[in-house]
Design a protein around this motif. Structure first.
Motif, PDB file in Angstrom:
ATOM      1  N   UNK A 216     -74.416 -31.924  38.379  1.00 13.03           N
ATOM      2  CA  UNK A 216     -73.972 -33.162  39.001  1.00 13.03           C
ATOM      3  C   UNK A 216     -73.524 -34.119  37.908  1.00 13.03           C
ATOM      4  N   UNK A 217     -72.538 -34.931  38.224  1.00 12.69           N
ATOM      5  CA  UNK A 217     -72.017 -35.882  37.248  1.00 12.69           C
ATOM      6  C   UNK A 217     -72.995 -37.041  37.084  1.00 12.69           C
ATOM      7  N   UNK A 320     -72.360 -43.201  28.131  1.00 16.76           N
ATOM      8  CA  UNK A 320     -72.225 -41.766  27.866  1.00 16.76           C
ATOM      9  C   UNK A 320     -72.016 -41.065  29.202  1.00 16.76           C
ATOM     10  N   UNK A 321     -71.018 -40.221  29.246  1.00 18.97           N
ATOM     11  CA  UNK A 321     -70.704 -39.472  30.466  1.00 18.97           C
ATOM     12  C   UNK A 321     -71.105 -38.012  30.249  1.00 18.97           C
ATOM     13  N   UNK A 322     -71.772 -37.461  31.227  1.00 18.00           N
ATOM     14  CA  UNK A 322     -72.271 -36.088  31.060  1.00 18.00           C
ATOM     15  C   UNK A 322     -72.491 -35.460  32.429  1.00 18.00           C
ATOM     16  N   UNK A 323     -72.682 -34.165  32.410  1.00 16.82           N
ATOM     17  CA  UNK A 323     -73.118 -33.440  33.610  1.00 16.82           C
ATOM     18  C   UNK A 323     -74.507 -32.899  33.333  1.00 16.82           C
ATOM     19  N   UNK A 324     -75.354 -32.986  34.327  1.00 20.66           N
ATOM     20  CA  UNK A 324     -76.726 -32.501  34.171  1.00 20.66           C
ATOM     21  C   UNK A 324     -77.020 -31.461  35.244  1.00 20.66           C
ATOM     22  N   UNK A 325     -77.850 -30.511  34.891  1.00 21.41           N
ATOM     23  CA  UNK A 325     -78.247 -29.488  35.847  1.00 21.41           C
ATOM     24  C   UNK A 325     -79.161 -30.104  36.907  1.00 21.41           C
ATOM     25  N   UNK A 326     -78.961 -29.658  38.143  1.00 24.22           N
ATOM     26  CA  UNK A 326     -79.892 -30.079  39.190  1.00 24.22           C
ATOM     27  C   UNK A 326     -81.253 -29.419  38.996  1.00 24.22           C
TER      28      UNK A 326
END
Length: 646
Positions: A216-217, A320-326
């Motif tokens: 998810x963003x 900071x922009x990132x994607x993280x695992x659910x």
């Protein structure tokens, strides 16, 4: 003495209560409201109590409840199953099965909705996993595979050891591994389950791993220490400036941008005395003027201020922009990523191998279709446009044989030599009646054989009609050889490949180890010298044309096993046959094999790059062959000797 009597009396008095507590009716009465009007959130308590009871009556009740066959009798509040409807409704006791009659107006139906019925189905699965009927066990496994719910893991594991069917046991074990990868209690157990799945190339395993790796963003001022970050996004590479600011707005970390429509609506709403923000209405004819008026309203606190471009840049730079695992467990996601990467690598290699097998199969078909033409074209120089019709004659021979011999295996065994004999005879007749008068006249030969092909097609239509006729393969050729979830090749294609190898060996034997082959090679290389040595070129031409036609007939039987048998089927292979012969090298068996391989692999490769347009693939293939011939006009394997100079 009195103590024993008291205990016995107490046991006798409590026995009816204990027995009553073991009935389905007793459990239902405890949750009467939920049973009569079940909801998706409240039904879980009822199902848990029913499953925990372990009563054998629970399964038929749940099945009836799911199928909306449960009613409550209003007079006493008891639940029953509806057996038959009529003037009086036949109902059955849920524990004893005893039937009785009841008035319809005394019954209230329980109508679970779709969500409740799915929940009932999930509860049924736990009972069906160990049902004596294998069909119900299979249905339960299929239901678990569809839902992939954490509550099914332990019941599924418990049913594996006692599963009597080896195939279903393997399916259960594999499914339990996928559920463990998703829902096992400990990180170590999940990682072990994921590692065990890394050798499985199936789509459902990849779906499980992708579910674990779902992202998810997110945006924050700094990367979270406790988060499972999948990727840090770089503005300018992974995100545009506008996309980055939009994410800040969505996360309530920056004020939204004011659009032109917003400005127009705000100006309309704040018109006073013929002006807005001190600007006359008639002057608001440009974006700049409307912007100035809006800014004036913003200074007065009437509307939100516009976000300046530099403020947008500063806001983006401050985050900071990132994607993280659910999935919060980094060890699990690392194992899933490694397993998925390994699977995708093996899938890529398997796809390449599968494409190679398809190309090899297509090459064997082209070889069978072209080898007869290679012999006649190479030895006699005859452009036989009716070669495809000999393939068609062979296929129809197989069809006719199957009308008289119902055993498909025996019919194919009979059809192969019979097709050779019929097409051999037809080829000899064609050579004696037409071809021999047209030697060294290629244009007339082409026109004559083209006319014969049309005549043969029309004759086939008159005899067999225009509809496709079935040439059925034996049962042992049904299905496919499945190596894994990606690589599979049908047994018919394997049989055609084996037949192509057999014909290659047979033709090489005839050409290299028999007197006929010696004479054919002699006539091919130098007809005049062969005639001076006592060889009859006229006889060799006749036998060669008959042999090439007979091989085409056998190829027709093989091709007819998987392709449609119609009067026009030969036209589907005549172009590829000529291309195979020309590209491989005229009059050379090895050249025909090389040409068939080149065209088969080339066509499959082009189709793989453009799978939606097979016609374009054939067009590109023809263009490639034209270019190939420009650089190697004698083909891959050119003739040797004096014939090479002709």
């Amino acid at each position: 003495m009195f103590r024993r009597i008291f205990l016995a009396l107490a046991l006798w008095l409590t026995l009816p209560v204990m027995v009553q507590a073991q009935s389905v009716q007793d459990i239902l009465q405890t949750h009467a409201e939920e049973v009569l009007k079940p909801g998706r959130r409240s039904v879980g308590v009822v199902l848990d109590d029913l499953v925990a009871s372990g009563l054998p009556q629970v399964v038929p009740f749940l099945e009836a409840w799911r199928d909306r066959e449960i009613v409550q009798r209003d007079s006493d509040g008891l639940f029953f199953r509806v057996i038959a409807e009529g003037d009086m409704v036949t109902i059955a006791d849920l524990d004893t099965g005893a039937e009785e009659q009841a008035a319809e107006d005394d019954l209230t139906e329980s109508r679970p909705n779709g969500g409740v019925r799915r929940a009932i189905g999930d509860a049924l699965v736990q009972f069906q996993l160990s049902d004596p009927d294998i069909a119900k066990r299979q249905a339960a496994v299929d239901a678990i595979a569809r839902s992939m719910d954490a509550s099914q893991l332990e019941p599924l594991r418990a049913s594996i050891e006692g599963e009597p069917d080896a195939g279903l046991k393997a399916v259960k074990t594999r499914l339990a591994g996928m559920l463990a990868a998703l829902f096992a209690d400990t990180s170590e157990e999940r990682v072990a389950a994921i590692d065990a799945l890394s050798s499985d190339l199936s789509v459902d395993v990849r779906a499980v791993l992708n579910r674990i790796l779902a992202t998810e963003d997110a945006v924050a001022e700094t990367l979270p220490d406790d988060g499972n970050v999948a990727q840090v996004l770089v503005v300018g590479d992974d995100l545009t400036q506008a996309e980055a600011y939009a994410r800040l707005v969505a996360a309530d970390l920056a004020p939204p941008l004011v659009s032109n429509d917003d400005i127009r609506d705000a100006l309309i709403a704040n018109i006073a005395g013929g002006e807005v923000g001190g600007v006359p209405i008639h002057a608001l004819d440009t974006d700049a003027a409307r912007g100035l008026a809006y800014d004036a309203l913003a200074r007065d606190g009437l509307v939100p201020e516009r976000v300046k471009p530099q403020a947008q840049i500063d806001a983006v730079a401050a985050h900071v922009f990132f994607t993280s695992y659910t999935e919060p467990d980094a060890a699990v996601t690392d194992a899933a990523r490694a397993a998925l990467d390994a699977i995708e690598t093996r899938v890529g290699l398997s796809q390449a191998a599968d494409l190679g097998l398809d190309a090899l199969s297509l090459a064997s078909i082209y070889f069978l279709a072209a080898i007869g033409l290679a012999i006649t074209f190479g030895v006699m120089g005859v452009i036989n446009m009716a070669h495809g019709e000999f393939i068609m004659m062979g296929a129809y021979t197989g069809f006719v044989v199957q009308q008289f011999v119902p055993d498909y295996t025996i019919s194919i065994i009979i059809a192969l030599p019979l097709a050779f004999a019929i097409t051999f005879g037809a080829g000899v007749a064609m050579e004696r009646l037409v071809i021999r008068y047209l030697y060294h006249r290629p244009l007339e030969t082409l026109l004559a054989t083209f006319g014969i092909s049309i005549a043969l097609q029309q004759l086939a239509k008159n005899i067999f009609g225009t509809q496709a006729r079935p040439l059925t393969s034996p049962e042992w050729l049904d299905g496919a050889l499945v190596i894994n979830d990606v690589i599979a090749i049908s047994y018919i294609r394997i049989a055609i490949f084996v037949m192509a190898l057999m014909f290659l060996a047979l033709i090489l034997f005839v050409l290299k180890r028999t007197r006929l082959g010696l004479e054919v090679r002699a006539v091919t290389q130098n007809p005049g010298m062969a005639a001076s040595m006592g060889i009859n070129p006229d006889r060799i031409n006749m036998l060669t044309f008959g042999l090439g036609s007979g091989i085409a007939g056998i190829a027709g039987v093989a091709i007819g096993l998987y392709a449609k048998v119609t009067s026009e089927m030969g036209a589907d292979y005549i172009v590829q046959s000529f291309m195979t012969v020309v590209v491989g090298g005229v009059g050379n068996v090895w050249g025909t094999l090389a040409g068939a391989s080149l065209i088969g692999f080339l066509q499959k490769g082009i189709e793989w790059m453009n799978p939606s347009n097979t016609l374009a693939a054939q067009t590109y293939m023809i263009l490639f062959i034209i270019l190939f011939i420009q650089f190697r006009p004698k083909g891959i394997v050119a003739l040797k000797g004096r014939a090479a100079a002709d």
